[in-house]
Design an enzyme around this catalytic site. Structure first.
Site, PDB file in Angstrom:
ATOM      1  CB  CYS A 418      -0.980  -0.044   1.171  1.00 29.63           C
ATOM      2  SG  CYS A 418      -2.455   0.909   0.813  1.00 29.63           S
ATOM      3  CG  HIS A 545      -3.535  -3.653   3.049  1.00 28.77           C
ATOM      4  ND1 HIS A 545      -2.418  -3.188   3.697  1.00 28.77           N
ATOM      5  CD2 HIS A 545      -4.245  -2.556   2.693  1.00 28.77           C
ATOM      6  CE1 HIS A 545      -2.445  -1.868   3.757  1.00 28.77           C
ATOM      7  NE2 HIS A 545      -3.543  -1.459   3.148  1.00 28.77           N
ATOM      8  CD  GLU A 547      -0.972  -6.379   4.798  1.00 35.25           C
ATOM      9  OE1 GLU A 547      -0.726  -6.650   3.605  1.00 35.25           O
ATOM     10  OE2 GLU A 547      -1.188  -5.214   5.192  1.00 35.25           O
TER      11      GLU A 547
HETATM   12  N1  GLN Z   1      -1.888   6.634   3.001  1.00 34.88           N
HETATM   13  C1  GLN Z   1      -1.975   5.944   1.769  1.00 34.88           C
HETATM   14  C2  GLN Z   1      -3.325   6.157   1.094  1.00 34.88           C
HETATM   15  O1  GLN Z   1      -4.262   6.587   1.707  1.00 34.88           O
HETATM   16  C3  GLN Z   1      -1.714   4.482   1.965  1.00 34.88           C
HETATM   17  C4  GLN Z   1      -2.734   3.796   2.807  1.00 34.88           C
HETATM   18  C5  GLN Z   1      -2.253   2.490   3.347  1.00 34.88           C
HETATM   19  O2  GLN Z   1      -1.066   2.213   3.357  1.00 34.88           O
HETATM   20  N2  GLN Z   1      -3.156   1.690   3.882  1.00 34.88           N
HETATM   21  O3  GLN Z   1      -3.475   5.889  -0.074  1.00 34.88           O
END
Ligand code: GLN
Length: 589
Positions: A418, A545, A547
């Protein structure tokens, strides 16, 4: 005394002419679903979720249908705005619900996708009571904690029972007995047991046995007082599970038995274990599962042959624990470095991959606040692989980009999750494509080269507060890429998302011309979801994600590949398979 079957039928629904209040969901069959209720005394953080999920797993193995639900005391409607540093990671379900990390434990242990029906907060309960009140649903009654708020809680439990057709609903009550926040949950389950009748609910009290170093012996007084508190609330525990660093002595368990009014054979030691995946065996060895089955009169619903099969599959996995032949160190950069719970799913995903590969994965936490291109090597020279995990905000951002650069230039296996995907894009834009001012608008709102930004489509809905992409989405995989091969050459995979920013399509061509491969994207939308670099042992980023969906017996392919690549790097003199070959051997989709 519990209400009789006839009375149960008579008092179903709400009425003004008696004191009962028993609204039931359509299709509810009394007696079909049993309830195991897990509560904590003495202190929080005892691992109620772990205990409850392991016990649920043992019953699931016996062919029973189980459905967990976590009841949270806080007023937030979901866990989305909670600080992971205080509460542990925010776990995102496939339907987009942002929940407590315990839901992750249940999903992993049961290998089952959960939904918002498996998660309730006080905020949700109150808001639905207030909504019903405005709707005129309470038939002239004054709306009260009892029976209406407690009624709403019971409704949620029974709705879950109907929806999942569960044999057993596992109810985990957040917090500790005696908290003001969860008092109405405890009252609700007391009422539930009264209404459902004998052999329908089994109350488990998790407690803590102190073992002060200065005394060198186990002390059960605090635990006794905790159980007393529960008794005062009208609940007689059926099972006491004693948490402790070491196995709880017979003497301490005898005391808990006498003072808790619980037969000795139902007082168990639940001492610390190196891996949570060893706990089901611990519970099974002491026979908690059969105690519960007996109390709930479920013996005739179980299939022992099913259990034998499931248990041997599970043991094939757990037998590998602590038998590792290799070890590696993965550096994880992160803001919440002091609390392991903030990254629970990543640690689990690494553990799953490591166990399957026979490779112990050590983690080195890396605070990136002071890292620069010049000093990155000092921080990273002893790691075999790097993960830049998800995160929000600016802290340590430039340091993370320096870590990505180090990984890319020094052939260190890299997995960006992410925010770590976004950091990889920015690093590549700056240092390979020459877009020096490349940045994310999350970091610099009016940056000159907004390579990561909020897309116009997203901006449109921003005003409605719905600008976070949340939950399971499909990722379309590009043929012949590494991602496509990692996922068994499937045309698409579903993964979970929780982000607001993404790669601005304006820059995609330039990034690709310079060698960045976007191997996964959203179907019908220019949203980049997986990137990879070729001519690197393993360099991958994903806006998703992975994970969150890694399971003990179905480890996440990207984590297997990272672990395999890191192992290959650490042991250059040994013949090691390429990451892809390892994934092909190990991954089960
Ligand atoms: N802050 C980033 C976004 O909002 C990544 C979010 C995250 O890593 N869950 O896109």
């Amino acid at each position: 005394m519990a209400v009789s079957k006839d009375l149960f039928a008579k008092i179903s629904g709400s009425s003004t002419d008696n004191e009962y209040f028993l609204p039931l969901p359509k299709g509810y069959q009394k007696g079909k679903t049993k309830y195991v209720i897990v509560m904590g005394t003495v202190m929080s953080g005892l691992g109620k979720g772990i205990f409850s999920s392991c016990l649920a797993k043992l019953l699931q193995d016996k062919g029973l249908k189980v459905a967990p639900i976590k009841l949270e005391g806080y007023l937030n409607i979901d866990s989305g705005t909670l600080n992971p540093f205080r509460h542990g990671e925010v776990f995102v379900l496939d339907d987009g619900m942002e929940t407590d990390m315990d839901l992750g434990t249940y999903e992993r242990m049961l290998d089952q996708n959960l939904s918002r029906a498996n998660f309730a907060t006080s905020g949700q309960i109150y808001s639905s009571v207030l909504e019903k009140e405005r709707h005129g649903d309470y038939l002239g009654r004054d709306v009260q904690m009892i029976p209406h708020v407690t009624g709403e809680v019971k409704m949620r439990l029974r709705e879950l029972a109907v929806k999942t057709e569960a044999d057993v609903v596992f109810v985990e009550i957040g917090g500790t007995v005696g908290d003001l926040e969860n008092a109405f949950y405890i009252e609700a389950i007391r009422e539930l047991a009264y209404e459902e009748g004998p052999n329908s609910c089994s109350f488990v009290a998790l407690t803590y046995i102190l073992e002060p170093k200065t005394l060198g012996e186990q002390k059960s007084k605090a635990a006794q007082l905790g159980i007393k508190q529960l008794l005062q609330l009208g609940i007689q525990p059926d099972i006491i599970a004693c948490r402790c660093e070491n196995p709880v002595t017979e003497q301490a368990r005898q005391k808990m038995s006498v003072f808790g009014n619980v037969p000795f054979e139902r007082v168990f030691s639940m001492h610390d274990s190196a891996s949570i995946y060893s706990i089901p065996a611990m519970l099974r060895d002491c026979g908690i599962d059969f105690q519960v089955l007996r109390m709930l009169k479920l013996e005739d619903r179980i299939q022992l042959r099913h259990e034998r099969k499931e248990w041997s599959r599970w043991c094939d996995f757990t037998d590998k624990i602590n038998k590792e032949t290799h070890d590696i160190t993965i550096g994880i950069t992160g803001k919440y470095i002091s609390v392991r719970d903030s990254y629970a799913s990543i640690l689990n995903a690494l553990e799953h991959a490591g166990i399957h590969l026979g490779c112990k994965v050590n983690v080195k936490w890396i605070d990136t606040t002071d890292i620069t291109n010049a000093n990155a090597a000092e921080y990273l020279k002893d790691v075999d692989g790097i993960i830049v995990p998800g995160g929000f905000g600016t802290r340590g951002w430039e340091g993370k980009i320096s870590c990505v650069r180090y990984a890319r230039e020094n052939n260190v296996p890299y997995l960006g999750l992410c925010l770590g995907f976004q950091a990889a894009v920015i690093e590549f834009a700056r240092n390979v494509c020459g877009i020096n001012k490349a940045d994310s608008t999350e970091i610099i709102t009016d940056c000159k080269e907004p390579v990561i930004s909020i897309l116009p489509e997203q901006k449109k809905i921003e005003g409605l507060g719905g600008n976070m992409r949340l939950g399971g989405r499909d990722i379309e995989l590009k043929k012949d890429t590494l991602a496509w091969k990692l996922f068994g050459k499937a045309s698409s995979v579903r993964r979970r998302f929780r982000h607001r920013y993404e790669v601005d399509p304006e820059y995609i061509a330039k990034l690709e011309e310079n060698g960045m491969v976007f191997s996964g994207k959203a179907p019908n939308q220019p949203i980049m979801q997986i990137l990879e670099l070729h001519e690197h042992p393993f360099f991958m980023g994903t806006q998703s994600h992975p994970e969150l969906t890694s399971r003990p017996m179905r480890p996440a392919p990207m984590f297997i590949a990272l672990t395999a690549a890191a192992r290959k790097r650490k042991y250059p003199d040994q013949k090691m398979d390429e990451p892809l070959a390892v994934v092909e051997k190990v991954a089960k989709f």
